[in-house]
Structure formats: structure tokens, C-alpha cells
Design an enzyme around this catalytic site. Sequence first.
Site, PDB file in Angstrom:
ATOM      1  N   CYS A  58      13.838   3.439  -5.966  1.00  0.00           N
ATOM      2  CA  CYS A  58      12.205   3.639  -5.955  1.00  0.00           C
ATOM      3  C   CYS A  58      11.854   4.214  -4.581  1.00  0.00           C
ATOM      4  CB  CYS A  58      11.648   2.097  -6.162  1.00  0.00           C
ATOM      5  SG  CYS A  58      12.116   1.048  -4.720  1.00  0.00           S
TER       6      CYS A  58
ATOM      7  N   CYS B  63       1.060  -1.245  -0.061  1.00  0.00           N
ATOM      8  CA  CYS B  63       0.059   0.020   0.133  1.00  0.00           C
ATOM      9  C   CYS B  63       0.867   1.234  -0.136  1.00  0.00           C
ATOM     10  CB  CYS B  63      -0.838  -0.073   1.262  1.00  0.00           C
ATOM     11  SG  CYS B  63      -2.304  -1.178   1.138  1.00  0.00           S
TER      12      CYS B  63
END
Lengths: 401, 98
Positions: free
Chosen positions: A359, A210
Site C-alpha cells: 500500500c 490523512c
Amino acid sequence: MHASSAPREPPLKDRMKPAPPERELSREEVARYSRHLLLPEVGQGGQKALKAASVLIVGAGGLGSPAAMYLAAAGVGKIGIADADVVDLTNLQRQLLHATTDIGRPKTDSARDTIGGINPHVIVRPIESRLDSGNALEILSPYDVIIDGSDNFPTRYLLNDACVILGKPNIYGSVFRFEGQVSVFYPKAGGPCYRCLYPAPPPPGLVPSCAEGGVLGVLPGIIGSLQALEAIKIVIGRGDALTGKLLLFDALGTKFRELTLKKDPSCPACGDNPTIRTLIDYEDFCGVPHGTGGTGDQAEITVEELKRRLDGGEEIFLLDVREPLEYGICNIGGHLIPPGELAMRITELDPAREIVVYCKTGIRSARAIETLRQKGFQKLRNLTGGIDAWADRIDHTMARY
Amino acid sequence: MIRVTLPYHLRTLAGTGAEVTVDVDGPVTRASVLDALETAYPMLRGTIRDHDTKERRPFLRFFVCGEDVSLASPEDPLPEEIASGREPFMVIGAIAGG
């Protein structure tokens, strides 16, 4: 399966009769729970069963918040809540146990306060330790029902195996973006377990978390409430529990779909010849490195080293393997190629140059490095902790998500 | 026309929405549906089934008309509801968010 006709296990309510004097309802409790007491399916017997029951909620996050709050309001006698994290600003969009003033506090502290405010009759047991294979059986043992509100695969497999070993119902919920899944894994009552459904997890980084992919705030509210509902039905021995069923919820379409699950006779946890009799190392099982944001043997670079080298004028190619939406929130000027496009856009990269891949946290970049290595790239380094670490330790003005 | 629903990470990889359609010549089985899917979306090869063994990836399951057919033979015929497109062939994936 009908919760009240579980073949191997009588309802918790029946095992708890007769209620000892301390389980009797006070005058205040009769008033507090009057809307339950008016339901013949709950009544005094069900309410006393709730008072006598204990539920452990693992994760005081998006799922654990509504589960804990509804179970507290419903009058569950003892609620354990396990979470090792502190409250972060990004939690507040969905984790209703915590308020803005709780930022920085242990989640178990704000959970205890919120639950106590809802219902002072509930005994709250905050568990700030991180669950692992060394402590899970001891932590789970005192509870009748376990609610899995965790946010990672290692903890989900750990909880599953611990519940199978202890013979406890594991009320599973998970969410991602606009989708939710709910089930009750309870092999002792004849149903399948989590490993019957998913014998092994996806490789790290393949299925975003999430934190990486996002989640609509109200979605865990719905799924966590369903988990509380399943717990209550199991405790009072009424209704149809989701044993042997997987309930899918699509928030964008507002659609529920119930699927039938089968017990796997060859399941290593609950099958005919189980091989998992003790807890294992779940981070190893899930391929997650211990305590780092990368995936092990790759060359890593810290944000401090990267900053020093960039400031020194070194020619380092920065490759950002997040999604465009994430790039729009914050970036450090890297060349953006989302993970799904990397294989097709590999010609944009020069194998002769040193490439630092990053990332959000270091997991997706580690997978990207694997892909690039297979294509012959060698001068690759993974930014440890990703852009989160950059925001934490280098640029405090950077937007966080 | 056969409808196939995909989990998020495969949608992203294939660049599709939640549901795609494929056509199958001959018997409609799990194997023929997945073959047709991989022909239409070559980037999905190796993601649902192992490249070589064609075994299902363990974090994915196949559902047909609400029933789990993951452990059934891939050559078993699928029901008319799937062949006619009334019901989707569902590929469900593990998620872990909480």
C-alpha cells in the site's frame, strides 16, 4: 461547562494574579493587543494572563500551525512546540508554519522562525524529541495548557494519560478528509477525558491516516483555530469551553454539530478507580509495531529485494491494496484491489503464487495479509514501507503523495 | 424510516454515503436499528458490534439527539425524533489526523 465556573480549578488568570512587573504590558504591547484590550471580556487582566500563560502544542502540522500562529499573535507568553519531523513538500498544502524554503528543515526550526516573525515577545521552546512515555511528563509539566495536534493514536493516548496524571487541560482536535472533531478533555475540572470517549483505538490500518485518506487543506486550519480559541478562553477564564462536549465539523456541508459527552465512571484514566497511574507503552496499546511500517510477525520484503527479484525475472504477483485515486498518482504495476473490496474479489488471486502486497506505507497491506491468511493464503509478503519506500529508494522519479 | 450516519471507514466498507436509511419493525431501539443496518448491509456485521457479544467497538460511539447513548442499554427505546427520521442515529468514530 462554563470555563470561569470550573468546580475544582480556578481559572489560570486568577491563579496568576497579581501580575509580576515582567508581566506588565509595555507600551508596544498595549498597541499590539489593543483590539483585545477593547474587549471587556479580555481587557488588561486577560491580556496579562495570556502573557503569563504557557501552552504546549504537540505537532507542528496542520492543526499545530494555526494554533501556534494565533496563540502567538494573541500574546501567549511561552509556546512550546513539539515535533520530531522535518518539513516535507506534502505538508505545505495545509501546514502554514512552514514555507517552501523550509523543506528539509526540522519543523520546530521553521515553527520558531514563523512564530518569532508574528510576535517577537513570545518565548518559543522548540522540542524536537519524539514524545514517549519516558519523557512526556517532564516535557508537559512546565505548561498550563496542552494542545493535541498530533497525527496518530499512540500520541493521542499518551497525551491524554499524561494530562490526566498532571491535571492539565488537553485541547483535542483531529481531522480526516472533510471532517473534524474538537473537545477539551479536563477531568480536573469535572469533564471527561479522551479515554472516556474512545477507550481503545481502532486496529492499525482500519481508519486511514490523512497521509492515506487525504485531508482538505483548510480543514485543519479551522479545527486548529478552534483549539487556539479554547486555549485562550481557558487561560483568561471566559466563555464556555468545550469541556464535556464534542464539536463535529463537516466541511463539505459546512455544518457544525455539538454533542454532549459523559464522564465514564469506569474510565481507567480518570474514572472512580483509575488504574492508569503511570504512562504505558502506547505503541503496544495501539497495536502499532515499533519503528516499522508493518504489523509484526508477517513475512516482510524490502523494496531492494523486490526490485532484485523482479529484475531477475521472478514470477511475483504484486497486489496493490490502495484506492484507485492513489493508484492513479503512482503505481508499480500491481493488481489493484482496494481494501474494501478485497473480501469480495478474493477469487482474482491465486493462492499457489507468491503474492507481495503493498500500500502506501505498509499498514493497510499488513491488514490485507491478515484477511488473506484467514482465507487460507500462505505465500504472502508485505512490502516494508510500501510504495513510499519504493519512491524513496528505488525510483526517485515516481510521483509522491 | 430511520436515518443512520456512519464514519468514513464504514461508509467505504458498505459502499454508501455518509447517511443511510433503514426500516425497523417493532420497537425502535439501538439494538433493533443496528440489526436492521446489518441486515441491509451485511458487510457491516462485526464492525460496529462484536460478532458474538454484540458489544460496541470501543473506538465508536452512538449519539442520539446530541446525547451520548453508548453506555445505555441497547434495548432502551430511542426517542421519537429517531423513529420518525427527523434526527439521525449517529455512529461516530475515532479519527487521528492532525
